[in-house]
Design an enzyme around this catalytic site. Structure first.
Site, PDB file in Angstrom:
ATOM      1  N   LYS A   1      22.524  17.554  48.594  1.00  0.00           N
ATOM      2  CA  LYS A   1      22.907  16.928  48.040  1.00  0.00           C
ATOM      3  C   LYS A   1      23.614  17.569  46.130  1.00  0.00           C
ATOM      4  O   LYS A   1      24.239  17.243  45.381  1.00  0.00           O
ATOM      5  CB  LYS A   1      21.760  15.431  47.680  1.00  0.00           C
ATOM      6  CG  LYS A   1      22.068  14.202  48.986  1.00  0.00           C
ATOM      7  CD  LYS A   1      20.678  13.830  48.408  1.00  0.00           C
ATOM      8  CE  LYS A   1      19.280  14.106  48.199  1.00  0.00           C
ATOM      9  NZ  LYS A   1      18.589  14.730  48.988  1.00  0.00           N
TER      10      LYS A   1
ATOM     11  N   ARG B   1      17.047   4.614  47.195  1.00  0.00           N
ATOM     12  CA  ARG B   1      16.352   5.730  48.209  1.00  0.00           C
ATOM     13  C   ARG B   1      15.665   4.591  49.277  1.00  0.00           C
ATOM     14  O   ARG B   1      14.601   4.754  50.110  1.00  0.00           O
ATOM     15  CB  ARG B   1      15.071   6.441  47.695  1.00  0.00           C
ATOM     16  CG  ARG B   1      15.757   7.452  47.701  1.00  0.00           C
ATOM     17  CD  ARG B   1      14.674   8.936  47.768  1.00  0.00           C
ATOM     18  NE  ARG B   1      15.339   9.751  46.618  1.00  0.00           N
ATOM     19  CZ  ARG B   1      15.442  10.848  46.092  1.00  0.00           C
ATOM     20  NH1 ARG B   1      13.925  11.728  47.288  1.00  0.00           N
ATOM     21  NH2 ARG B   1      15.266  11.551  45.526  1.00  0.00           N
TER      22      ARG B   1
ATOM     23  N   ARG C   1      14.673  27.387  47.283  1.00  0.00           N
ATOM     24  CA  ARG C   1      15.314  27.051  46.171  1.00  0.00           C
ATOM     25  C   ARG C   1      14.674  27.696  44.303  1.00  0.00           C
ATOM     26  O   ARG C   1      13.721  28.254  44.917  1.00  0.00           O
ATOM     27  CB  ARG C   1      15.980  25.623  46.498  1.00  0.00           C
ATOM     28  CG  ARG C   1      15.976  24.845  45.463  1.00  0.00           C
ATOM     29  CD  ARG C   1      16.332  23.643  45.141  1.00  0.00           C
ATOM     30  NE  ARG C   1      15.404  22.578  45.432  1.00  0.00           N
ATOM     31  CZ  ARG C   1      15.367  21.536  45.792  1.00  0.00           C
ATOM     32  NH1 ARG C   1      16.595  20.808  45.718  1.00  0.00           N
ATOM     33  NH2 ARG C   1      14.180  20.762  46.566  1.00  0.00           N
TER      34      ARG C   1
ATOM     35  N   ARG D   1      10.249  24.560  42.462  1.00  0.00           N
ATOM     36  CA  ARG D   1      10.212  23.193  41.821  1.00  0.00           C
ATOM     37  C   ARG D   1       8.670  22.987  42.720  1.00  0.00           C
ATOM     38  O   ARG D   1       8.581  23.486  43.619  1.00  0.00           O
ATOM     39  CB  ARG D   1      10.243  22.047  43.094  1.00  0.00           C
ATOM     40  CG  ARG D   1      11.739  21.653  41.793  1.00  0.00           C
ATOM     41  CD  ARG D   1      12.938  21.161  41.638  1.00  0.00           C
ATOM     42  NE  ARG D   1      11.896  20.168  42.911  1.00  0.00           N
ATOM     43  CZ  ARG D   1      13.189  19.076  43.579  1.00  0.00           C
ATOM     44  NH1 ARG D   1      14.506  19.242  43.655  1.00  0.00           N
ATOM     45  NH2 ARG D   1      12.352  18.408  44.270  1.00  0.00           N
TER      46      ARG D   1
ATOM     47  N   ARG E   1       8.074  14.562  51.983  1.00  0.00           N
ATOM     48  CA  ARG E   1       9.125  13.810  51.201  1.00  0.00           C
ATOM     49  C   ARG E   1      10.213  13.425  52.655  1.00  0.00           C
ATOM     50  O   ARG E   1      11.045  12.500  52.474  1.00  0.00           O
ATOM     51  CB  ARG E   1      10.040  14.887  50.843  1.00  0.00           C
ATOM     52  CG  ARG E   1       9.106  14.634  49.142  1.00  0.00           C
ATOM     53  CD  ARG E   1       9.545  16.163  48.841  1.00  0.00           C
ATOM     54  NE  ARG E   1      10.598  17.084  48.487  1.00  0.00           N
ATOM     55  CZ  ARG E   1      11.165  17.780  47.477  1.00  0.00           C
ATOM     56  NH1 ARG E   1      10.019  18.438  47.862  1.00  0.00           N
ATOM     57  NH2 ARG E   1      12.827  18.213  47.848  1.00  0.00           N
TER      58      ARG E   1
HETATM   59  P1  AP5 Z   1      20.165  20.632  46.787  1.00  0.00           P
HETATM   60  O1  AP5 Z   1      21.293  20.171  46.582  1.00  0.00           O
HETATM   61  O2  AP5 Z   1      19.402  21.259  45.760  1.00  0.00           O
HETATM   62  O3  AP5 Z   1      19.665  19.374  47.689  1.00  0.00           O
HETATM   63  P2  AP5 Z   1      19.007  18.176  47.489  1.00  0.00           P
HETATM   64  O4  AP5 Z   1      19.734  17.539  48.920  1.00  0.00           O
HETATM   65  O5  AP5 Z   1      20.034  17.649  45.885  1.00  0.00           O
HETATM   66  O6  AP5 Z   1      17.415  17.895  47.624  1.00  0.00           O
HETATM   67  P3  AP5 Z   1      15.882  17.769  46.904  1.00  0.00           P
HETATM   68  O7  AP5 Z   1      15.019  17.898  46.922  1.00  0.00           O
HETATM   69  O8  AP5 Z   1      16.263  18.195  45.117  1.00  0.00           O
HETATM   70  O9  AP5 Z   1      16.471  16.508  47.666  1.00  0.00           O
HETATM   71  P4  AP5 Z   1      15.111  15.638  47.363  1.00  0.00           P
HETATM   72  O10 AP5 Z   1      15.432  14.219  47.329  1.00  0.00           O
HETATM   73  O11 AP5 Z   1      14.224  15.976  47.944  1.00  0.00           O
HETATM   74  O12 AP5 Z   1      14.211  15.915  45.877  1.00  0.00           O
HETATM   75  P5  AP5 Z   1      14.775  14.363  44.278  1.00  0.00           P
HETATM   76  O13 AP5 Z   1      14.931  15.401  42.998  1.00  0.00           O
HETATM   77  O14 AP5 Z   1      15.703  13.620  44.599  1.00  0.00           O
HETATM   78  O15 AP5 Z   1      20.042  21.922  48.033  1.00  0.00           O
HETATM   79  C1  AP5 Z   1      18.359  22.948  48.069  1.00  0.00           C
HETATM   80  C2  AP5 Z   1      18.832  23.682  48.819  1.00  0.00           C
HETATM   81  O16 AP5 Z   1      19.922  24.412  49.409  1.00  0.00           O
HETATM   82  C3  AP5 Z   1      19.173  25.214  47.037  1.00  0.00           C
HETATM   83  O17 AP5 Z   1      18.959  26.225  47.378  1.00  0.00           O
HETATM   84  C4  AP5 Z   1      20.588  25.426  47.837  1.00  0.00           C
HETATM   85  O18 AP5 Z   1      21.140  26.594  46.842  1.00  0.00           O
HETATM   86  C5  AP5 Z   1      20.779  25.177  49.306  1.00  0.00           C
HETATM   87  N1  AP5 Z   1      21.500  24.658  49.774  1.00  0.00           N
HETATM   88  C6  AP5 Z   1      22.202  24.056  50.199  1.00  0.00           C
HETATM   89  N2  AP5 Z   1      23.365  23.365  50.467  1.00  0.00           N
HETATM   90  C7  AP5 Z   1      23.820  24.907  51.237  1.00  0.00           C
HETATM   91  C8  AP5 Z   1      24.275  24.747  52.372  1.00  0.00           C
HETATM   92  N3  AP5 Z   1      25.268  24.222  52.911  1.00  0.00           N
HETATM   93  N4  AP5 Z   1      23.773  25.549  53.314  1.00  0.00           N
HETATM   94  C9  AP5 Z   1      22.783  27.076  52.678  1.00  0.00           C
HETATM   95  N5  AP5 Z   1      21.823  26.594  51.388  1.00  0.00           N
HETATM   96  C10 AP5 Z   1      22.582  25.539  50.873  1.00  0.00           C
HETATM   97  O19 AP5 Z   1      13.293  14.035  44.629  1.00  0.00           O
HETATM   98  C11 AP5 Z   1      12.241  14.173  44.004  1.00  0.00           C
HETATM   99  C12 AP5 Z   1      11.019  13.173  43.908  1.00  0.00           C
HETATM  100  O20 AP5 Z   1      11.491  12.516  42.908  1.00  0.00           O
HETATM  101  C13 AP5 Z   1      10.784  12.059  45.655  1.00  0.00           C
HETATM  102  O21 AP5 Z   1      10.223  13.186  45.795  1.00  0.00           O
HETATM  103  C14 AP5 Z   1      10.028  11.065  45.054  1.00  0.00           C
HETATM  104  O22 AP5 Z   1       9.340  11.280  44.540  1.00  0.00           O
HETATM  105  C15 AP5 Z   1      10.828  11.411  43.067  1.00  0.00           C
HETATM  106  N6  AP5 Z   1      12.184  10.038  43.689  1.00  0.00           N
HETATM  107  C16 AP5 Z   1      13.051  10.484  43.406  1.00  0.00           C
HETATM  108  N7  AP5 Z   1      14.422   9.456  43.341  1.00  0.00           N
HETATM  109  C17 AP5 Z   1      13.564   8.269  43.728  1.00  0.00           C
HETATM  110  C18 AP5 Z   1      13.871   7.126  43.735  1.00  0.00           C
HETATM  111  N8  AP5 Z   1      15.223   6.385  43.928  1.00  0.00           N
HETATM  112  N9  AP5 Z   1      12.485   6.250  44.494  1.00  0.00           N
HETATM  113  C19 AP5 Z   1      11.348   7.274  44.325  1.00  0.00           C
HETATM  114  N10 AP5 Z   1      11.009   7.922  44.103  1.00  0.00           N
HETATM  115  C20 AP5 Z   1      12.121   8.786  43.378  1.00  0.00           C
END
Ligand code: AP5
Length: 215
Positions: free
Chosen positions: A13, A88, A127, A160, A171
């Site tokens: 994403k 979410r 990552r 991270r 997660r």
């Molecule tokens: P990346 O693009 O970083 O993936 P992502 O989908 O953004 O994954 P995240 O881990 O950031 O999502 P998340 O939802 O768990 O975490 P968030 O920060 O939102 O890609 C991942 C890796 O793969 C990278 O290295 C990239 O280079 C590689 N990649 C990408 N595409 C690729 C491809 N096609 N092929 C190969 N490699 C590829 O949330 C963190 C925490 O915050 C949560 O756990 C929770 O505690 C809290 N939180 C956040 N939002 C909320 C909410 N709305 N409600 C409650 N808690 C929340």
């Protein structure tokens, strides 16, 4: 345009969001980045959310909704936004719908990046993220030109704290139980577009750009 990006942790994403941002110049709101910044700065919100984020658990809805609604009220979001990481839960989605109705606005696209669980652990463990500009790298799939240095701003890259196999498992659990019902939620509204995200980044981007008519 008002866009929501959905998908499991590591679905890509954030990677797609940065490309959409470059092309559409919409305010990019990344819920996880907001929380990580608050934790680093030890703000009141940061102190409240730290344990949840560290353990890979969802932050309680009331707090998430309070933070995001304050952000969406800012002037730059009046004509559109790109949301990564919100909503979410169904409760969060209901709160967003209510706010949209009040503003006589609508969500235009919900892009769902579909990946099997097996591949997200490798993606997330490899990552690296820039401390300064949040650019996203992968040690194998998109490494920086110089180890640990951001190609874009020369900032330092970091791993991270929640990107460990144990926390990723939690997660993923949270994603499947609380977030995946949103697929049906937005399917019913006829605004969900599914994209196969188990492909190279540029192929996924082609679909993203076509759906959003950004070309
Ligand atoms: P990346 O693009 O970083 O993936 P992502 O989908 O953004 O994954 P995240 O881990 O950031 O999502 P998340 O939802 O768990 O975490 P968030 O920060 O939102 O890609 C991942 C890796 O793969 C990278 O290295 C990239 O280079 C590689 N990649 C990408 N595409 C690729 C491809 N096609 N092929 C190969 N490699 C590829 O949330 C963190 C925490 O915050 C949560 O756990 C929770 O505690 C809290 N939180 C956040 N939002 C909320 C909410 N709305 N409600 C409650 N808690 C929340």
């Amino acid at each position: 345009m008002r866009i929501i990006l959905l998908g499991a942790p590591g679905a890509g994403k954030g990677t797609q969001a940065q490309q959409i941002y470059q092309k559409a110049k919409l305010p990019l709101i990344v819920m996880g980045d907001i929380f990580r910044e608050a934790i680093a700065r030890k703000t009141e919100v940061g102190v409240k959310v730290e344990q949840y984020v560290k353990q890979g658990k969802l932050v309680p809805d009331d707090l998430v909704i309070e933070v995001i609604m304050a952000r969406l009220k800012q002037d730059d979001c009046r004509n559109g936004f790109l949301l990564d990481g919100f909503p979410r839960t169904t409760e969060q989605a209901d709160a967003l719908d209510k706010a949209m109705k009040k503003d006589k606005a609508t969500i235009d696209h919900v892009l769902y990046y579909a990946v099997p669980d097996e591949i997200v652990v490798e993606r997330i463990c490899g990552r690296r993220t820039c401390k300064k500009c949040n650019a996203i790298y992968h040690l194998k799939y998109s490494p920086p030109a110089v180890e640990n240095v951001c190609d874009k701003c020369r900032g330092e890259l970091f791993h991270r704290a929640d990107d460990t196999p144990e926390v990723i498992e939690e997660r993923l659990r949270a994603y499947h139980s609380a977030t995946s019902p949103l697929l049906q939620y937005y399917r019913k509204q006829n605004i969900l577009k599914e994209i196969d995200a188990d492909r190279p980044v540029d192929k996924i981007l082609e679909d993203t750009v076509r759906i959003l008519k950004l070309a």
